[in-house]
Design a protein around this motif. Structure first.
Motif, PDB file in Angstrom:
ATOM      1  N   PRO A 132      31.541  25.751  49.321  1.00 60.13           N
ATOM      2  CA  PRO A 132      31.761  26.544  48.100  1.00 60.13           C
ATOM      3  C   PRO A 132      32.333  25.717  46.961  1.00 60.13           C
ATOM      4  CG  PRO A 132      33.188  27.287  49.894  1.00 60.13           C
ATOM      5  CD  PRO A 132      32.208  26.338  50.487  1.00 60.13           C
ATOM      6  N   ILE A 133      33.205  24.773  47.282  1.00 61.18           N
ATOM      7  CA  ILE A 133      33.797  23.976  46.195  1.00 61.18           C
ATOM      8  C   ILE A 133      32.773  23.004  45.637  1.00 61.18           C
ATOM      9  CG2 ILE A 133      35.596  22.274  45.658  1.00 61.18           C
ATOM     10  CD1 ILE A 133      37.502  23.928  47.031  1.00 61.18           C
ATOM     11  N   TYR A 134      31.994  22.405  46.527  1.00 63.93           N
ATOM     12  CA  TYR A 134      30.945  21.486  46.060  1.00 63.93           C
ATOM     13  C   TYR A 134      29.961  22.213  45.137  1.00 63.93           C
ATOM     14  CZ  TYR A 134      26.486  19.036  46.163  1.00 63.93           C
ATOM     15  OH  TYR A 134      25.306  18.465  45.786  1.00 63.93           O
ATOM     16  N   LEU A 135      29.444  23.338  45.625  1.00 58.04           N
ATOM     17  CA  LEU A 135      28.401  24.045  44.872  1.00 58.04           C
ATOM     18  C   LEU A 135      28.899  24.520  43.519  1.00 58.04           C
ATOM     19  CD1 LEU A 135      26.670  26.156  47.646  1.00 58.04           C
ATOM     20  CD2 LEU A 135      25.718  24.231  46.367  1.00 58.04           C
ATOM     21  N   ASN A 136      30.108  25.066  43.501  1.00 60.67           N
ATOM     22  CA  ASN A 136      30.607  25.630  42.251  1.00 60.67           C
ATOM     23  C   ASN A 136      31.052  24.562  41.262  1.00 60.67           C
ATOM     24  OD1 ASN A 136      30.558  28.702  42.344  1.00 60.67           O
ATOM     25  ND2 ASN A 136      31.302  28.150  44.360  1.00 60.67           N
ATOM     26  N   THR A 137      31.564  23.437  41.770  1.00 54.84           N
ATOM     27  CA  THR A 137      31.901  22.342  40.867  1.00 54.84           C
ATOM     28  C   THR A 137      30.624  21.809  40.222  1.00 54.84           C
ATOM     29  OG1 THR A 137      33.741  21.750  42.297  1.00 54.84           O
ATOM     30  CG2 THR A 137      33.064  20.111  40.696  1.00 54.84           C
ATOM     31  N   LEU A 138      29.615  21.600  41.066  1.00 51.29           N
ATOM     32  CA  LEU A 138      28.326  21.109  40.569  1.00 51.29           C
ATOM     33  C   LEU A 138      27.746  22.065  39.518  1.00 51.29           C
ATOM     34  CD1 LEU A 138      26.012  19.060  40.895  1.00 51.29           C
ATOM     35  CD2 LEU A 138      25.087  20.498  42.694  1.00 51.29           C
ATOM     36  N   HIS A 139      27.743  23.350  39.872  1.00 47.70           N
ATOM     37  CA  HIS A 139      27.213  24.357  38.954  1.00 47.70           C
ATOM     38  C   HIS A 139      27.999  24.350  37.643  1.00 47.70           C
ATOM     39  CE1 HIS A 139      25.631  28.205  37.575  1.00 47.70           C
ATOM     40  NE2 HIS A 139      26.866  28.550  37.316  1.00 47.70           N
ATOM     41  N   GLY A 140      29.323  24.289  37.759  1.00 42.07           N
ATOM     42  CA  GLY A 140      30.174  24.307  36.573  1.00 42.07           C
ATOM     43  C   GLY A 140      29.860  23.149  35.643  1.00 42.07           C
ATOM     44  N   ILE A 141      29.699  21.974  36.207  1.00 39.77           N
ATOM     45  CA  ILE A 141      29.460  20.792  35.371  1.00 39.77           C
ATOM     46  C   ILE A 141      28.064  20.850  34.760  1.00 39.77           C
ATOM     47  CG2 ILE A 141      29.089  18.296  35.514  1.00 39.77           C
ATOM     48  CD1 ILE A 141      31.526  18.190  37.269  1.00 39.77           C
ATOM     49  N   TRP A 196      42.582  30.393  27.694  1.00 35.18           N
ATOM     50  CA  TRP A 196      41.689  30.414  26.538  1.00 35.18           C
ATOM     51  C   TRP A 196      40.541  31.388  26.737  1.00 35.18           C
ATOM     52  CZ3 TRP A 196      36.706  29.227  27.851  1.00 35.18           C
ATOM     53  CH2 TRP A 196      36.529  28.532  29.051  1.00 35.18           C
ATOM     54  N   HIS A 197      40.245  31.712  27.993  1.00 33.75           N
ATOM     55  CA  HIS A 197      39.039  32.478  28.307  1.00 33.75           C
ATOM     56  C   HIS A 197      39.238  33.942  27.914  1.00 33.75           C
ATOM     57  CE1 HIS A 197      35.542  33.811  30.502  1.00 33.75           C
ATOM     58  NE2 HIS A 197      35.224  32.553  30.715  1.00 33.75           N
ATOM     59  N   PRO A 198      38.283  34.537  27.181  1.00 35.80           N
ATOM     60  CA  PRO A 198      38.459  35.929  26.753  1.00 35.80           C
ATOM     61  C   PRO A 198      38.781  36.854  27.928  1.00 35.80           C
ATOM     62  CG  PRO A 198      36.512  34.996  25.725  1.00 35.80           C
ATOM     63  CD  PRO A 198      37.043  33.947  26.660  1.00 35.80           C
ATOM     64  N   ALA A 199      38.242  36.583  29.111  1.00 37.98           N
ATOM     65  CA  ALA A 199      38.467  37.458  30.259  1.00 37.98           C
ATOM     66  C   ALA A 199      39.920  37.443  30.712  1.00 37.98           C
ATOM     67  CB  ALA A 199      37.562  37.037  31.412  1.00 37.98           C
ATOM     68  N   PHE A 200      40.668  36.406  30.347  1.00 43.64           N
ATOM     69  CA  PHE A 200      42.053  36.312  30.803  1.00 43.64           C
ATOM     70  C   PHE A 200      43.042  36.588  29.686  1.00 43.64           C
ATOM     71  CE2 PHE A 200      39.559  33.816  33.691  1.00 43.64           C
ATOM     72  CZ  PHE A 200      40.048  34.226  34.916  1.00 43.64           C
ATOM     73  N   GLN A 201      42.529  37.015  28.537  1.00 45.49           N
ATOM     74  CA  GLN A 201      43.442  37.232  27.406  1.00 45.49           C
ATOM     75  C   GLN A 201      43.910  38.662  27.294  1.00 45.49           C
ATOM     76  OE1 GLN A 201      41.297  35.709  24.119  1.00 45.49           O
ATOM     77  NE2 GLN A 201      41.761  33.600  24.598  1.00 45.49           N
ATOM     78  N   LYS A 202      43.228  39.567  28.008  1.00 45.79           N
ATOM     79  CA  LYS A 202      43.510  40.977  27.796  1.00 45.79           C
ATOM     80  C   LYS A 202      44.854  41.400  28.380  1.00 45.79           C
ATOM     81  CE  LYS A 202      39.760  41.792  25.615  1.00 45.79           C
ATOM     82  NZ  LYS A 202      40.023  40.577  24.821  1.00 45.79           N
ATOM     83  N   PRO A 231      36.219  27.302  35.045  1.00 45.49           N
ATOM     84  CA  PRO A 231      36.052  28.676  35.532  1.00 45.49           C
ATOM     85  C   PRO A 231      35.194  28.724  36.792  1.00 45.49           C
ATOM     86  CG  PRO A 231      35.692  28.606  33.163  1.00 45.49           C
ATOM     87  CD  PRO A 231      35.833  27.184  33.619  1.00 45.49           C
ATOM     88  N   SER A 232      34.135  27.938  36.816  1.00 38.20           N
ATOM     89  CA  SER A 232      33.253  27.920  37.980  1.00 38.20           C
ATOM     90  C   SER A 232      33.960  27.287  39.185  1.00 38.20           C
ATOM     91  CB  SER A 232      31.987  27.148  37.617  1.00 38.20           C
ATOM     92  OG  SER A 232      31.137  27.074  38.706  1.00 38.20           O
ATOM     93  N   ILE A 233      34.750  26.255  38.945  1.00 42.23           N
ATOM     94  CA  ILE A 233      35.486  25.613  40.046  1.00 42.23           C
ATOM     95  C   ILE A 233      36.438  26.623  40.684  1.00 42.23           C
ATOM     96  CG2 ILE A 233      37.175  23.814  40.608  1.00 42.23           C
ATOM     97  CD1 ILE A 233      35.893  22.094  38.396  1.00 42.23           C
TER      98      ILE A 233
END
Lengths: 268, 278
Positions: free
Chosen positions: A147-156, A261-267, A188-190
């Motif tokens: 999961p960490i490999y895939l999501n780091t790769l996807h994020g980048i 900074w992410h709008p999803a975490f500002q509320k 965020p993806s990581i």
């Protein structure tokens, strides 16, 4: 804007406390219902002991030091396995996300290995490592890796190419581009990967400890089953739930701290 | 719709400038107060993407500090020309010269999208524009000065996600201005904004250009924007400069004036007649 800011500041102090209570209403209600069902005999004690009995069993184990020792052993295995598997997954994710050559070289292989259920390796791992610590660490690390490999790769890979072009125009070096644009963009993806990995971490560890171990929570539960100590079995299961919740909360705290900074975490 | 908007809005000079600009000015003096820009010389410029020849020999001289607008149908090569000038693409043939001693910080580009880093506060987004001077002691002060210039000093500690589209674009402008560039290239910077925000952004662009005197190259599909802002409008058709039109109207320009509307109409008819021929 400044008016809205000044209003939302006190509210942001109140909301988490209220939230903190709200999320525990359901678990507490379930335990209360369970206690009532046990005491009135709706649920036979042989099937499911009352929460009070489970708590008592926990207290006894706590006094004998066995509980703390087993939790500590499991916690240690989980963290070390997570760190090893997570770092390797992160490193491969970075390498394959940043370098086409590296991705061509390793991605296909990793995708093939990914499709082997890692718990299917338990017999092989026992043959290799015995019921040693390394067997558990190996399995946890392997489970956490993907999961960490895939999501780091996807994020980048999904960092906005327009931002990368902007960074280059404004003269960012490769290191600066990574630090200021690519890594924050992938974060965020990581974190999604980390939260998946935490779930897999507990699952793998408990299964491994149940099958082959001489200490740890999974071992404690299996021992209790041998001696028909159903209250200890239930206690172990409740502790898994709590530890899983703890791991998830930790990653949430980290997420909020780094993704403010992410709008999803500002509320909130 | 746009014409109606334009005529109904009174022309307001930015405060403090009224005494600065002489009232009776002739076209020749419509240069910025002090010229810091670089002259731009382009010779025989060609660019292809695969089999598609986008630019087919561009020859162009832009004097230092001139405000040039480039218009044309989509796909005519106007954005490619701008990207070549900004060094974002490689030249196939020909040359672009920007004078001697040109540094990376001297040329800045503003895109249609603000391209702000969402994880950096407004002020640090502006600091990105300093290029190699990012780490210097006065980085903060310079970034704040640029933010003040675009009227967003009070937003310095905000995240970009809370800003409106026009505000984001102003932050992007501050980021482009903070290194005091000598050539500023705009690739449809106002294309995604609503009509009112567009007009106030056009005024802002004109003001900073006059204050700082950089050479400005504006790629736009909006002919009325081109004649309102530019000293000179280039019409590009099929990879070549088809028309080179000087706009001599006095600044500040009254949008919707007979002179500008007439010019706009003639440029539009050029573009449309080219459309009919194909």
């Amino acid at each position: 804007m400044s008016l809205i800011d000044s209003i939302s500041l006190p509210r942001s102090f109140r909301l988490p406390r209220l939230d903190g209570l709200v999320q525990w209403i359901v678990p507490i209600a379930i335990i209360a219902l369970w206690q009532v069902a046990s005491v009135t005999g709706v649920v036979p004690v042989r099937v499911l002991p009352a929460p009070s009995d489970v708590a008592l069993a926990g207290w006894k184990l706590l006094l004998s030091g066995e509980l703390v020792r087993n939790i500590w052993v499991s916690f240690w295995r989980a963290s070390i396995g997570f760190l090893i598997g997570g770092s390797i997954g992160f490193a491969f994710g970075l390498a394959n996300g940043l370098s086409q050559l590296s991705a061509k070289l390793t991605d296909t292989t990793l995708q093939m290995v990914r499709n082997v259920p890692h718990l299917a390796l338990i017999p092989l791992v026992i043959l290799w490592f015995g019921i040693d610590e390394s067997a558990k660490l190996f399995l946890v690390a392997l489970g956490v890796f993907f999961p960490i490999y895939l999501n780091t790769l996807h994020g980048i890979r999904t960092v906005d190419p327009q931002l990368i072009e902007m960074g280059r125009i404004y003269g960012m070096s490769d290191g600066e581009l990574f630090r200021r644009v690519i890594f924050p963009g992938a974060l965020p993806s990581i974190f999604v990967g980390i939260r998946f990995a935490l779930g897999i971490m507990w699952l793998t560890l408990i299964v491994a400890e149940t099958i082959a171990a001489s200490s740890g929570l999974g071992y404690m539960a299996m021992q209790a089953r041998e001696f028909m100590l159903i209250d200890v079995v239930v206690l172990s299961i409740l502790i898994y739930a709590l530890l899983g919740k703890l791991a998830d909360s930790t990653s949430r705290v980290l997420e909020r701290a780094t993704l403010s900074w992410h709008p999803a975490f500002q509320k909130r | 719709m746009q014409t109606a908007l334009r005529t109904s809005l009174p022309e307001i000079e930015p405060a403090g400038r009224a005494n600065f600009v002489p009232h009776a000015r002739v076209a020749r003096e419509e240069r910025p107060v002090h010229v810091s820009g670089l002259p731009l010389g382009i010779r025989g410029l060609r660019k292809s993407f695969g089999d598609n020849e986008v630019l087919r020999g561009i020859d162009l001289h832009i004097p230092a500090g001139q405000f040039v607008a480039i218009v044309g149908k989509s796909g005519c090569g106007k954005s490619t020309l701008l990207r070549l000038v900004a060094g974002l693409e490689k030249i196939d043939a020909g040359s672009i010269s920007l004078g001697d001693e040109v540094q990376a910080e001297d040329i800045r580009v503003m895109f249609q999208e603000p391209r702000l880093l969402p994880w950096a506060r407004v002020l640090s987004n502006v600091e990105v524009g300093l290029g190699r001077d990012r780490a210097s002691d006065d980085a903060h002060a310079r970034a704040e000065e640029a933010l003040t210039e675009v009227g967003l000093a009070d937003k310095r500690d905000q995240w970009p996600s809370v800003l409106s589209g026009g505000q984001k674009q102003r932050v992007a402008l501050a980021r482009a201005l903070v290194s005091r560039p000598r050539v500023l290239a705009f690739d449809e910077p106002l294309g995604a904004l609503d009509a009112l925000t567009r007009i106030s952004m056009q005024r802002l662009l004109e003001r900073v250009w006059r204050d700082q005197g950089f050479t400005a190259i504006l790629v736009t599909h909006d002919v009325s924007e081109a004649v309102a802002l530019a000293d000179r409008v280039l019409v590009i058709e099929e990879g070549r400069i088809a028309h080179d039109v000087l706009v001599n109207a006095a600044r500040p320009r009254a949008r919707g004036s007979v002179e500008l509307t007439g010019l706009e109409g003639s440029i539009l008819s050029h573009l449309l007649s080219a459309d009919d021929r194909t």
